[in-house]
Design an enzyme around this catalytic site. Structure first.
Site, PDB file in Angstrom:
ATOM      1  N   SER A 125      47.764  45.797  38.891  1.00  0.00           N
ATOM      2  CA  SER A 125      46.685  46.079  37.943  1.00  0.00           C
ATOM      3  C   SER A 125      46.896  45.275  36.659  1.00  0.00           C
ATOM      4  CB  SER A 125      46.624  47.588  37.675  1.00  0.00           C
ATOM      5  OG  SER A 125      45.397  47.955  37.105  1.00  0.00           O
ATOM      6  N   ASP A 242      38.423  49.584  46.009  1.00  0.00           N
ATOM      7  CA  ASP A 242      39.031  49.750  44.691  1.00  0.00           C
ATOM      8  C   ASP A 242      37.932  50.004  43.661  1.00  0.00           C
ATOM      9  OD1 ASP A 242      40.370  49.502  42.238  1.00  0.00           O
ATOM     10  OD2 ASP A 242      41.722  47.967  42.991  1.00  0.00           O
ATOM     11  N   HIS A 272      43.026  51.768  44.812  1.00  0.00           N
ATOM     12  CA  HIS A 272      43.639  50.885  43.816  1.00  0.00           C
ATOM     13  C   HIS A 272      45.142  50.643  44.027  1.00  0.00           C
ATOM     14  CE1 HIS A 272      43.990  48.755  40.083  1.00  0.00           C
ATOM     15  NE2 HIS A 272      44.783  49.657  39.540  1.00  0.00           N
TER      16      HIS A 272
END
Length: 364
Positions: A125, A242, A272
């Site tokens: 991320s 996601d 995610h």
């Protein structure tokens, strides 16, 4: 990993830093670190530095690290400034480059203690954004990079011009105000993982603050600006469901980078945190990461050699940009000089005409 023992310094949880593994960054902040050691009977073959995502902490990477160390890959991680057990205002940073600087500092410490072993970055991320920009800054330091749902593109539906304006205004006037919350249900399809995330005391569960939000956007923008120059080995992983980071960003990155060693894997129905999905799926993701790294431990990728050559024998990207700007400035100055010459010439010609006219008038 502890550089200095300071009895007076306490973590945000109230624990003395002389009891915690840490390093002290360039601003004097204590950055909590974690290290996973390979079993005593397993030869150490490589190194990995994990960079976690926003609002979480490095302790959440135990399952991934365990897979790596079992194969002789010593694994390191740290809590970013303002996260987990590191110092700093919670989920706040004045400049995204601080995250990059700290990552490179930690990487340098690891390399110094283990010369000769290849070092890989893994970023999830926001940690993926940090990993990309760290790789770009010092490509010769690393053997490759794994990106897990990396934040590389802004969602236009969420980041409307009005919202961006408000976020920037808030970051300037009220940097600590929360503007967006992370819903744990989008972390994983596995209910136990969602519950674990929601109840983890080291995670930040409030709204992500204005200033760090704007800084992350700046980081993503810098990734986009540098995407055409990326030549290092990379494994890009993303789930097609996601809801937190755009899959399109990973696709665009894979398409546009110049690396000869690039792989994009899209996992159907995954959310995610791919490495913390439904157990059998998460195990597959972790194995894919391990396999990719193992394939590159015993060989030096061609693109990695190119990166080293560029750093040692040729100008860096920053130097090239500086030279380009210098050349453009010189060209601009030359143009201005030419224009000035032309104007001066025209003035002289006008004066000459006037003088000639005046001379003729006097003769008459």
């Amino acid at each position: 990993m502890t550089d200095v023992k300071t009895k007076s310094a306490l973590s945000p949880q109230g624990k003395p830093y002389d009891e915690l593994s840490h390093f002290i960054n360039a601003d004097g902040n204590h950055i909590f670190t974690k290290c996973w050691e390979p079993p005593a009977d397993v030869e150490m073959r490589a190194l990995v530095l994990i960079l976690h995502g926003i609002s979480e902490h490095c302790g959440r990477y135990d399952p991934l690290a365990e897979v790596l160390v079992a194969k002789g890959i010593r694994t390191f991680a740290h809590d970013h400034l303002g996260h987990g057990q590191s110092e700093g205002a919670r989920i706040d940073v004045t400049d995204f480059n601080i995250f990059i600087r700290d990552a490179l500092q930690h990487a340098g410490m690891i390399k110094e203690k283990h010369p000769g072993l290849p070092l890989f970055l893994i970023g999830h991320s926001m940690g993926g954004t940090i990993a990309i920009l760290s790789m770009n800054k010092k490509p010769a330091e690393f053997a490759g990079c794994v990106l897990i749902a990396a934040a590389t593109q802004i969602n236009p539906a969420e980041a409307t011009p009005f919202r961006l304006f408000m976020a920037k205004a808030s970051a300037y006037m009220m940097p600590q105000v929360g503007i967006v919350a992370i819903d744990p249900k989008w972390i994983s399809r596995y209910p136990e993982e969602v519950e674990d995330y929601a109840n983890d005391p080291l995670n930040y569960h409030g709204k992500v603050k204005a200033r760090i939000s704007v800084q992350v956007l700046k980081g993503i923008d810098n990734v986009f600006k540098s995407i055409d120059s990326i030549e290092w080995p990379v494994l890009i992983l993303h789930g097609d469901k996601d809801h937190l980071v755009l899959l399109e960003g990973s696709k665009v990155m894979h398409e546009k980078i110049k690396s000869k060693d690039k792989t994009l894997k899209i996992y159907p129905e995954h959310f995610h945190a791919l490495h913390r999905e439904i157990p059998e799926d998460a195990e597959k993701v972790r194995q894919d990461i391990l396999n990719w790294i193992e394939e590159r431990i015993d060989r030096k990728p061609e693109v990695y050699c190119v990166a080293e050559k560029e750093e040692t024998n040729e100008m860096t990207t920053e130097e090239k940009e500086s030279e380009k700007e210098k050349a453009e400035e010189e060209t601009k100055e030359e143009n201005e000089k030419e224009e000035l010459k032309e104007e001066t010439k025209e003035i002289k010609e006008d004066e000459s005409v006037k003088d000639e006219a005046l001379e003729n008038e006097n003769k008459e």
